[in-house]
Design a protein around this motif. Structure first.
Motif, mmCIF file in Angstrom:
data_model
loop_
_atom_site.group_PDB
_atom_site.id
_atom_site.type_symbol
_atom_site.label_atom_id
_atom_site.label_comp_id
_atom_site.label_asym_id
_atom_site.label_seq_id
_atom_site.Cartn_x
_atom_site.Cartn_y
_atom_site.Cartn_z
ATOM 1 N N SER A 85 0.823 -1.206 0.000
ATOM 2 C CA SER A 85 0.000 0.000 0.000
ATOM 3 C C SER A 85 0.861 1.262 0.000
ATOM 4 O O SER A 85 0.502 2.268 -0.623
ATOM 5 C CB SER A 85 -0.944 -0.004 1.211
ATOM 6 O OG SER A 85 -0.220 0.051 2.424
ATOM 7 N N SER A 86 2.009 1.205 0.676
ATOM 8 C CA SER A 86 2.939 2.339 0.638
ATOM 9 C C SER A 86 3.505 2.531 -0.755
ATOM 10 O O SER A 86 3.687 3.674 -1.213
ATOM 11 C CB SER A 86 4.076 2.116 1.641
ATOM 12 O OG SER A 86 3.589 2.101 2.969
ATOM 13 N N TYR A 89 0.845 4.213 -2.853
ATOM 14 C CA TYR A 89 0.773 5.639 -2.510
ATOM 15 C C TYR A 89 1.911 6.405 -3.192
ATOM 16 O O TYR A 89 1.681 7.449 -3.824
ATOM 17 C CB TYR A 89 0.862 5.811 -0.996
ATOM 18 C CG TYR A 89 0.855 7.246 -0.533
ATOM 19 C CD1 TYR A 89 -0.339 7.914 -0.288
ATOM 20 C CD2 TYR A 89 2.054 7.935 -0.347
ATOM 21 C CE1 TYR A 89 -0.344 9.237 0.140
ATOM 22 C CE2 TYR A 89 2.058 9.255 0.073
ATOM 23 C CZ TYR A 89 0.862 9.904 0.316
ATOM 24 O OH TYR A 89 0.866 11.221 0.725
ATOM 25 N N ARG A 188 -3.607 3.845 -1.900
ATOM 26 C CA ARG A 188 -3.207 3.103 -0.701
ATOM 27 C C ARG A 188 -4.377 2.278 -0.161
ATOM 28 O O ARG A 188 -4.228 1.096 0.164
ATOM 29 C CB ARG A 188 -2.722 4.075 0.381
ATOM 30 C CG ARG A 188 -2.112 3.385 1.605
ATOM 31 C CD ARG A 188 -2.256 4.232 2.871
ATOM 32 N NE ARG A 188 -1.742 5.574 2.719
ATOM 33 C CZ ARG A 188 -0.481 5.939 2.979
ATOM 34 N NH1 ARG A 188 0.395 5.035 3.374
ATOM 35 N NH2 ARG A 188 -0.106 7.189 2.833
#
Length: 232
Positions: A85-86, A89, A188
């Protein structure tokens, strides 16, 4: 040019994550040095790197495959979801036109490929493309290690249910559009949801297979590996 150590490392890593070795295999430096026609030094160095990656455990004679408990595997899934998810992002903030073209091409290929293994590979390559678009080598390196740990210690075999590819493609398309729109928070969130779906699917597959393969009145047998499974 790649050194002997690096070549041996990549070869053994590929074998470990594709089910080449049985669970009780013992990797002996002398035997491997003869196979690769090199001295034992680069072999030992490669085996040490694989141990550092959490794929092997050293013994008196050599190295054995590292197996993780159910709790440890849940930890791997959790850590991977946070990092994925990082990456999503960061990709939304840093992606280039080439990054977007790569993501679009891989999604287009999932619609034209007919073989399940080829479709799974496109999805896996899509995730690698997101990591590249994030332009963060630290996140990419950590995910590379976690991917190998998941493939070695969570060898899923049960086929994906009908319609799973369509669902997964929809999720990947929504994430791609969030990255295109440079909406980091949405990218994210969507990636976290996608990783949770994948984790839950794999857990259900594992429980189902263990129940099917366990002899009556005995403990469930460990699953065997299908290295073509998507995103494991």
């Amino acid at each position: 040019m790649a050194s002997a150590r690096d070549t041996i490392y990549e070869t053994l890593r590929s074998r470990l994550t594709s089910g080449h070795y049985p669970e009780d295999a013992s990797l002996i430096p002398q035997t491997l040095s003869e196979e690769f026609a090199v001295s034992r030094t680069p072999v030992r160095e490669a085996l040490g790197l694989l141990e550092r990656d959490g794929l092997l455990v050293s013994t008196q004679r050599g190295f054995t495959l590292r197996r993780r408990s159910d709790e440890e595997m849940l930890e791997v899934f959790e850590a991977r979801a946070v990092l994925e998810s990082s990456a999503a992002y960061a990709a939304a903030l840093r992606r280039s036109p080439i990054d977007l073209a790569r993501l679009d091409d891989l999604l287009a290929r999932t619609r034209t490929e007919s073989e399940p293994a080829a479709i799974r590979r496109c999805f896996n390559l899509w995730h690698e493309a997101v990591r590249q678009a994030a332009h963060n080598q630290t996140i990419g390196g950590l995910l590379h290690t976690l991917d190998a740990q998941a493939k070695l210690s969570a060898p899923w075999k049960t086929p994906l249910a009908e319609g799973t590819f369509d669902t997964s493609r929809d999720e990947h398309e929504r994430m791609t559009e969030a990255i295109r729109a440079q909406d980091g928070e949405l990218a994210r969130t969507l990636m976290l949801e996608h990783q949770a779906h994948d984790r839950d699917t794999r857990i259900l597959q594992l429980v189902s297979q263990m129940a099917q393969t366990a002899p009556s009145g005995s403990a469930p047998a460990p699953p065997t590996m299908d290295p073509t499974q998507e995103e494991t």
